[in-house]
Design a protein around this motif. Structure first.
Motif, PDB file in Angstrom:
ATOM      1  N   LEU A   1       0.736  -0.820  -0.019  1.00 51.73           N
ATOM      2  CA  LEU A   1       0.231  -0.075  -0.224  1.00 51.73           C
ATOM      3  C   LEU A   1       1.416   1.406   0.326  1.00 51.73           C
ATOM      4  O   LEU A   1       1.875   1.543   0.219  1.00 51.73           O
ATOM      5  CB  LEU A   1      -1.244   0.012   1.311  1.00 51.73           C
ATOM      6  N   ASP A   2       0.746   1.952  -0.567  1.00 48.21           N
ATOM      7  CA  ASP A   2       0.949   3.630  -0.605  1.00 48.21           C
ATOM      8  C   ASP A   2      -0.090   5.188  -1.095  1.00 48.21           C
ATOM      9  O   ASP A   2      -1.122   4.629  -1.069  1.00 48.21           O
ATOM     10  CB  ASP A   2       2.359   3.606  -2.049  1.00 48.21           C
TER      11      ASP A   2
ATOM     12  N   SER B   1      -7.152  -3.767   9.010  1.00 49.26           N
ATOM     13  CA  SER B   1      -5.780  -4.172   9.586  1.00 49.26           C
ATOM     14  C   SER B   1      -4.705  -3.331   9.498  1.00 49.26           C
ATOM     15  O   SER B   1      -3.443  -3.851   9.862  1.00 49.26           O
ATOM     16  CB  SER B   1      -5.748  -5.804   9.861  1.00 49.26           C
ATOM     17  N   ALA B   2      -4.654  -2.458   8.098  1.00 47.57           N
ATOM     18  CA  ALA B   2      -3.418  -2.194   7.857  1.00 47.57           C
ATOM     19  C   ALA B   2      -2.430  -0.804   8.397  1.00 47.57           C
ATOM     20  O   ALA B   2      -1.051  -0.804   7.819  1.00 47.57           O
ATOM     21  CB  ALA B   2      -3.378  -1.627   6.735  1.00 47.57           C
ATOM     22  N   ASP B   3      -2.985  -0.241   9.020  1.00 42.17           N
ATOM     23  CA  ASP B   3      -2.516   0.682  10.311  1.00 42.17           C
ATOM     24  C   ASP B   3      -2.485   1.959   9.404  1.00 42.17           C
ATOM     25  O   ASP B   3      -1.526   2.545   9.191  1.00 42.17           O
ATOM     26  CB  ASP B   3      -1.276   0.240  11.636  1.00 42.17           C
ATOM     27  N   LEU B   4      -3.864   2.461   8.990  1.00 42.42           N
ATOM     28  CA  LEU B   4      -2.715   3.040   7.414  1.00 42.42           C
ATOM     29  C   LEU B   4      -1.915   4.575   8.658  1.00 42.42           C
ATOM     30  O   LEU B   4      -1.444   5.384   7.618  1.00 42.42           O
ATOM     31  CB  LEU B   4      -4.012   4.453   7.096  1.00 42.42           C
ATOM     32  N   LYS B   5      -3.035   5.411   9.878  1.00 41.46           N
ATOM     33  CA  LYS B   5      -1.742   5.682  10.126  1.00 41.46           C
ATOM     34  C   LYS B   5      -0.413   5.785  10.412  1.00 41.46           C
ATOM     35  O   LYS B   5       0.503   7.005   9.961  1.00 41.46           O
ATOM     36  CB  LYS B   5      -2.592   6.437  11.932  1.00 41.46           C
ATOM     37  N   SER B   6      -0.101   5.059  10.604  1.00 41.12           N
ATOM     38  CA  SER B   6       1.824   4.720  10.653  1.00 41.12           C
ATOM     39  C   SER B   6       1.976   4.298   9.137  1.00 41.12           C
ATOM     40  O   SER B   6       2.332   4.970   9.314  1.00 41.12           O
ATOM     41  CB  SER B   6       2.132   3.442  10.942  1.00 41.12           C
TER      42      SER B   6
END
Length: 792
Positions: free
Chosen positions: A277-278, A382-387
């Motif tokens: 992801l990006d 589950s991807a922790d988009l904040k991080s």
């Protein structure tokens, strides 16, 4: 995912072998009908008159049945039609160059009547038939008028001797017959030739920089040290995967999807590699003065059509082999690599099914899907988009985000679950290998090269020296652009072409004002868009400083400096992009390096771009006649202006915002013209059995016809203009060849019409062409006035 600001902009910029065997005939047009013997005879008397070695007579073409009866009104069969065609044209020329490349010349049919064998063999050797359909000629089936025209078009192309039947093939006959596709190239075209010349110039520039001592911190020092680190092949091979070993270990140790994404974010934070992801920044289609982060995921390796064709095809097998090699090179056993490669392949196949088709990739209604951060988090819990944002150097969460390929992003979200952990690990590893492998041991790049050869139909061996130079030019393009412009694009050239662009815009204003299908209210908006259009010619006034803060180090025996340098550049680009968060978007980014032979319209900037790399023969020559330059760069200028008003660009206003500036009646009229354009191009063959998709190529076809029309208007203002020079240079500039397998892929993925489809079809819409070459009904290039399609 390769990171490039220019790449993201290209999402809005108007810039394998199939396993099935194509039919002998392409699809019939709606007005097609089954033909009689007499109808075929009369058509051939006209169509073959300029080609027959002897004077054509009816008795030469149609000799009757065994009893001597002609039975003129009887429906003609395929075998009979093929015999009549062969008699009319005589022994066909042997296919050479392009024709040999794209035709089937060794077909074997099992049901050819004895009386037709010699004539069918003549057509086979000429490459005129385009499929076996199980080895059957279907000799007794009827022939439609459309099918006969397809056969005639193929023969006219093969002869390439009459501008009234096939202008493109006649003008480019010698070039196409003698064409060679160079090692490392999948096509050969005027643009390929220009880019090779550009590469020679760039190589000289790079070697000059490397040969001199450079001051630390300067662009020249960064270029020299980056190239030297890329050329340190011995150290790269010796250290192999050592630079990424710690990341591979972290992937292996991840016990859950959440842990895996923390590893993913660590890799991104430290290397600038976004494997799954990006977030990348683009101009906001709703407010082009602002930037918006775009959520992206790693795209499938192949198109949906290739996955759908089955897993045993040549390209499909090569794709899995590449995945296996990557995993083996990363340390997996052959058994594990084979299993994991299949998991990744199947994942990509599922994703490709939901991916945007080429028809929709420029449609703002499809690629602008704003979402809040909370909505994205709900999609990817589950991807922790904040991080992920923090790993992309974004410190504050922007108010909204965009998803350009909604189907793909949603499909990938469904794949992120604990049951797929093994698959996601394998996907992350292969993505890491694809991005970082270029900077590691040469075996990674060699494996990618071998796959590209199969996918693109290329020849040749991997050249690490070329790869090192190409990588330097790609990663440090901003610095190299300035050096290129100083040496190869004078201010005089920039000024001359800029004046041409202004002349075209003025002419376009007049064309818009004369439109009979558009109201004054909508015309006013269209003219405003022309009046505010930004003109980029040659080179920018200022060059990017995004990479100024990156430290680039020369080669060193104890560490892979090439990998370190690539990571530094990727991280610097993330940091520069992150500065746009919540700020005014950079409005002056060119969509391609200025040393590339290309051009583009950017709708969110309302800018037309003509880089230095395209300002050379055959498109532009300061010493050439005006007519020649109008047929070259002139048509390109008109083409890019027209993109502002094609089916995609017309949805943006003069400020670059995606808003509707049309009246309801005018939009309906425009959409109706677009439907006519689709029908005009749809099914047009560019090689035997390979036809264009009118919907997929709509935007480029609108631009092609518009570019021709505007150029002809300027040409008509001259005293005694040389229309022949104009049309011929236009045809030369669009000369194009590729292997058949590549063309089969092109018509399913490329939004441009290629080869003769880009020349014959648009010029046949303009009366100037008919007058110049005395084209009459019955000629191959003739299109009835009511069927000619012009929009702008």
């Amino acid at each position: 995912m390769k990171r490039s600001r220019k790449l993201v902009i290209a999402g809005l910029t108007a810039i394998s072998m199939l396993v099935s065997v194509p039919p002998a005939w392409a699809a019939d047009k709606a007005d097609s009908h089954e033909m009689t013997r007499e109808e075929v005879l009369q058509r051939l008397l006209t169509a073959a008159d300029a080609y027959s070695p002897t004077a054509l007579e009816e008795g030469t073409i149609m000799r009757g049945d065994e009893d001597g009866a002609l039975r003129e009104t009887q429906p003609v069969t395929r075998a009979e039609c093929f015999v009549m065609i062969s008699r009319a044209f005589g022994t066909l020329p042997e296919p050479k160059g392009h024709d040999k490349r794209v035709s089937f010349t060794n077909l074997v049919y099992t049901d050819v009547p004895s009386w037709a064998i010699e004539d069918v063999e003549n057509l086979v050797k000429g490459g005129i038939l385009a499929g076996t359909e199980g080895g059957s000629l279907k000799a007794n089936e009827p022939v439609t008028s459309a099918q006969l025209e397809f056969m005639l078009q193929r023969i006219w192309q093969l002869f390439g001797s009459n501008v009234r039947d096939d202008f493109y093939s006649t003008v480019n006959k010698e070039t196409l017959d003698n064409s060679v596709i160079y090692d490392g190239f999948d096509t050969e075209s005027a643009q390929d030739q220009m880019n090779r010349r550009n590469d020679e110039k760039l190589t000289t520039l790079l070697e000059d920089i490397v040969s001199q001592e450079q001051k630390p911190g300067t662009p020249q020092q960064k270029i020299a040290d980056y190239l030297s680190s890329a050329r340190d092949f011995e150290t790269r091979d010796r250290l192999d995967i050592q630079p990424i070993q710690k990341y591979l270990d972290l992937v292996d140790r991840a016990q859950s999807v959440e842990e895996l994404f923390q590893v993913h974010h660590t890799i991104l934070r430290e290397t600038g590699i976004a494997a799954l992801l990006d977030f990348q920044f683009n101009k906001d289609a709703a407010d082009a003065n602002s930037s918006i982060p775009v959520l992206l995921c790693n795209s499938p390796a192949l198109s949906h059509s290739l996955y759908e064709a089955g897993e045993d095809g040549t390209v499909q097998t090569a794709s899995r082999q590449l995945l296996e090699k990557q995993l083996i090179y990363l340390g997996e056993t052959e058994k594990d690599a084979a299993r994991h490669a299949m998991l990744v392949y199947d994942l990509d196949a599922r994703l490709a099914e939901k991916q945007l088709s080429p028809k929709d990739q420029y449609n703002v209604d499809k690629i602008y899907n704003p979402r809040t951060f909370e909505e994205l988090e709900a999609l990817y819990p589950s991807a922790d988009l904040k991080s992920l944002l923090e790993a992309c150097s974004v410190e504050r969460t922007p108010p909204k985000f965009n998803i350009m390929d909604l189907g793909l992003i949603e499909a990938f979200a469904k794949e992120i679950n604990e049951q797929n952990l093994e698959t996601l690990k394998a996907k992350l590893k292969t993505s890491l290998a694809a991005e970082a492998g270029e900077q590691l041991s040469l075996k990674f790049a060699e494996a990618e090269w071998e796959f590209s050869k199969v996918y693109n139909g290329m020849q040749g061996s991997y050249d690490p020296e070329d790869a090192a130079r190409d990588a330097t030019m790609s990663q440090l393009s901003g610095y190299i652009e300035e050096a290129y412009a100083e040496k190869y694009c004078s201010p005089e050239i920039k000024a001359d072409v800029t004046e041409m662009v202004k002349e075209y815009i003025a002419a376009y204003r007049g064309r818009v004002q004369k439109l009979d299908w558009m109201s004054e209210q909508t015309k006013e908006k269209a003219l405003k868009k022309l009046d505010t259009m930004k003109i980029h010619v040659g080179y920018p006034d200022q060059y990017s400083t995004d990479l100024d803060g990156a430290e680039i180090l020369g080669a060193a025996d104890e560490e892979n400096r090439y990998f370190q340098n690539a990571c530094a550049l990727r991280r610097a680009q993330y940091q520069a992009d992150a500065l746009q968060a919540g700020e005014m978007a950079d409005k002056d980014i060119w969509p391609m390096p200025i040393y590339r032979a290309g051009a583009g319209y950017v709708p969110t900037d309302n800018s037309i771009n003509f880089p230095a790399g395209i300002l050379q023969q055959p498109y532009y020559d300061p010493s050439a006649s005006r007519e020649t330059n109008l047929g070259g760069v002139g048509v390109v200028i008109g083409h890019e202006i027209t993109h502002a008003f094609d089916n995609s660009g017309s949805k943006f206003d003069e400020k670059g915002n995606a808003v509707n500036w049309w009246t309801e009646e005018d939009r309906a009229a425009f959409d109706g013209l677009c439907e006519k354009m689709i029908a005009y191009y749809d099914g047009y063959e560019i090689a035997p059995g390979i036809a264009l998709d009118g919907q997929q190529t709509l935007g480029e076809n609108i631009a092609d016809t518009g570019g021709i029309g505007c150029s002809l208007e300027l040409l008509g203002r001259m005293e005694n203009p040389d229309y022949d020079a104009f049309f011929r240079n236009f045809a030369r500039g669009s000369c194009f060849t590729a292997e058949r397998s590549r063309l089969e892929l092109v018509v399913t993925t490329d939004v441009h019409s290629r080869a003769k489809g880009r020349v014959n079809h648009p010029i046949a819409c303009y009366e100037e062409f008919y007058k110049t070459y005395d084209v009459q009904p019955g000629d191959g290039m003739y299109v009835a006035p009511e069927d000619r399609v012009r929009i702008w």
